[in-house]
Design a protein around this motif. Structure first.
Motif, short mmCIF file in Angstrom:
data_model
loop_
_atom_site.label_atom_id
_atom_site.label_comp_id
_atom_site.label_asym_id
_atom_site.label_seq_id
_atom_site.Cartn_x
_atom_site.Cartn_y
_atom_site.Cartn_z
N LYS A 342 0.82 -1.21 0.00
CA LYS A 342 0.00 0.00 0.00
C LYS A 342 0.86 1.26 0.00
N LEU A 343 1.91 1.26 0.82
CA LEU A 343 2.80 2.41 0.91
C LEU A 343 3.44 2.71 -0.44
N VAL A 344 3.96 1.69 -1.10
CA VAL A 344 4.63 1.87 -2.38
C VAL A 344 3.63 2.36 -3.43
N GLN A 345 2.46 1.76 -3.48
CA GLN A 345 1.46 2.15 -4.47
C GLN A 345 1.01 3.60 -4.29
N GLU A 346 0.97 4.06 -3.06
CA GLU A 346 0.54 5.45 -2.79
C GLU A 346 1.56 6.47 -3.27
N HIS A 347 2.84 6.11 -3.26
CA HIS A 347 3.88 7.10 -3.56
C HIS A 347 4.65 6.82 -4.85
N TRP A 348 4.26 5.77 -5.55
CA TRP A 348 4.90 5.45 -6.83
C TRP A 348 4.49 6.48 -7.88
N ARG A 349 5.41 6.82 -8.77
CA ARG A 349 5.09 7.75 -9.85
C ARG A 349 4.89 6.98 -11.16
N PRO A 350 3.95 7.41 -11.99
CA PRO A 350 3.76 6.73 -13.28
C PRO A 350 5.00 6.80 -14.17
N GLU A 351 5.83 7.83 -13.95
CA GLU A 351 7.06 7.94 -14.76
C GLU A 351 7.99 6.75 -14.55
N TYR A 352 7.86 6.05 -13.42
CA TYR A 352 8.76 4.96 -13.09
C TYR A 352 8.22 3.58 -13.51
#
Length: 389
Positions: A342-352
């Motif tokens: 959940k933490l990663v999905q919340e702060h992941w950027r689409p650019e990555y």
């Protein structure tokens, strides 16, 4: 010599031998007991792997009695370890390093060589593609712990930077028009600092992006030019994040890890944005574990076992929390605990997402070339404006 004297001499020899054997046995018994894992982290790797180290201690009380965790600036580590090695007493049995300190230690011959001797213990096929590149860069002395596609990316405050630069020329113009508002840290101390140093040759189209001595004419000129508008270079990424969060700086150099993790931890504002310049090749960034020469065989055995434990997929998935990512390909995000997912999905950027389809991913410079690049930056760019923290 009389028979009596010969007999007494034989008895004395047997006694000495018995005492020596007893002492040796006692020493071996002590050596084979639980040890203290004494480590120095100069890369920030503990934010990714501390839970793994603590899990190993809990699972192996017969091997590890205590943990001694220290942090230090990367450039100071080689001299610190050399002093211990010269004194014949190495008090540290595990080093957590980045590509900066790791390259210097390997070049100096201060590390135990792990490969090819331990190829079967640490199979190369377990690694992600980026992990394989990272291991190859370690020239046999460094074991990848975590790895990502790195950068460079540029983090900016959208309230202050209404129209982010769309080219290297626009970036230079913005830095000159806003003196003191752009910052990056000394490359020898910072992943984002190394990223901008080693990523610019690709962005600027230098004639040989892998040759900092003879192939970076545009890069060295660019760095010196923008340097006139940079107040100072801190010895650490954390200072750039702090001053960015305070509003002193409006734009800083970044990499994937140091973009997502600070937002997740609240170190920098969650609405911070990034831009990626045209022709960017992402320079792989990662951390290593290494063993300094002078560590006893008994301690080496435990540290190697800890290294093996660290690479287990069920442990590697815990590293997603620090946003740099596992070095083991089986440790996919969907296998991580639900809270980490959940933490990663919340702060992941689409650019990555799907980066290998959008950008070229390139390895960091070989050891000697990276050292040469960092040294030249210190002399010609940083000069007297490096500020130690």
């Amino acid at each position: 010599m009389s028979q009596r004297r010969l007999a007494r001499l034989a008895v004395a020899v047997l006694v000495v031998a018995a005492v020596a054997a007893a002492l040796l046995g006692a020493r071996q018994a002590v050596a084979q007991g639980p040890i203290t894992i004494s480590l120095i982290d100069v890369s920030g790797d503990l934010s990714s792997t501390r839970a793994i180290i603590e899990n190993y201690q809990k699972a192996n009380p017969g091997k590890v009695k205590a943990l001694n965790l220290q942090r230090a600036p990367a450039p100071e580590l080689p001299a610190k370890i050399k002093a211990q090695q010269d004194a014949g007493r190495v008090d540290v049995n595990l080093l957590l390093v980045g590509q900066d300190a790791g390259s210097v230690l390997a070049h100096n011959g201060q590390l135990v060589k792990l490969f090819p001797e331990y190829d079967k213990v640490f199979p190369r096929d377990e690694l992600t593609d980026a992990g394989k590149v990272l291991q190859a860069e370690g020239e046999g002395y460094l074991l990848p712990s975590v790895v990502s596609n790195g950068g460079p990316v540029f983090i900016y405050n959208p309230a202050k930077v209404k129209t982010p630069p769309k080219s290297a020329d626009e970036l230079k113009a913005w830095i000159k028009a806003n003196p003191g508002k752009f910052m990056y840290a000394r490359p020898a101390n910072s992943g984002p600092g190394r990223s901008i140093l080693c990523g610019l040759p690709y962005i600027l189209g230098d004639k040989k992006p892998t040759d900092p001595t003879a192939g970076w004419d545009k890069t060295w000129a660019f760095l010196k030019d923008i340097g006139e508008s940079i107040e100072y270079y801190p010895t650490g990424t954390a200072i750039t994040l702090k001053e960015f969060a305070e509003g002193t700086r409006w734009m800083i150099a970044g990499i994937m890890e140091w973009d997502m993790k600070p937002r997740a931890e609240g170190t920098i504002p969650p609405d911070s944005k990034i831009f990626i310049l045209p022709n960017t090749s992402f320079v792989i960034d990662g951390h290593y574990w290494a063993i300094p020469k002078g560590v006893s065989p008994a301690e080496q055995e435990v540290v190697l076992d800890l290294m093996k434990f660290m690479r287990r997929p069920d442990q590697q998935v815990l590293t997603w929390k620090a946003f740099i990512g596992p070095s083991i390909k089986a440790a996919t995000l969907d296998r991580a605990p639900a809270d980490i997912q959940k933490l990663v999905q919340e702060h992941w950027r689409p650019e990555y997402t799907d980066m290998d389809k959008k950008y070229k991913i390139v390895p960091q410079l070989p050891v000697q070339d990276l050292i040469a690049a960092m040294d030249r930056w210190d002399k010609e760019v940083g000069a007297q404006r490096i500020k130690k923290f």
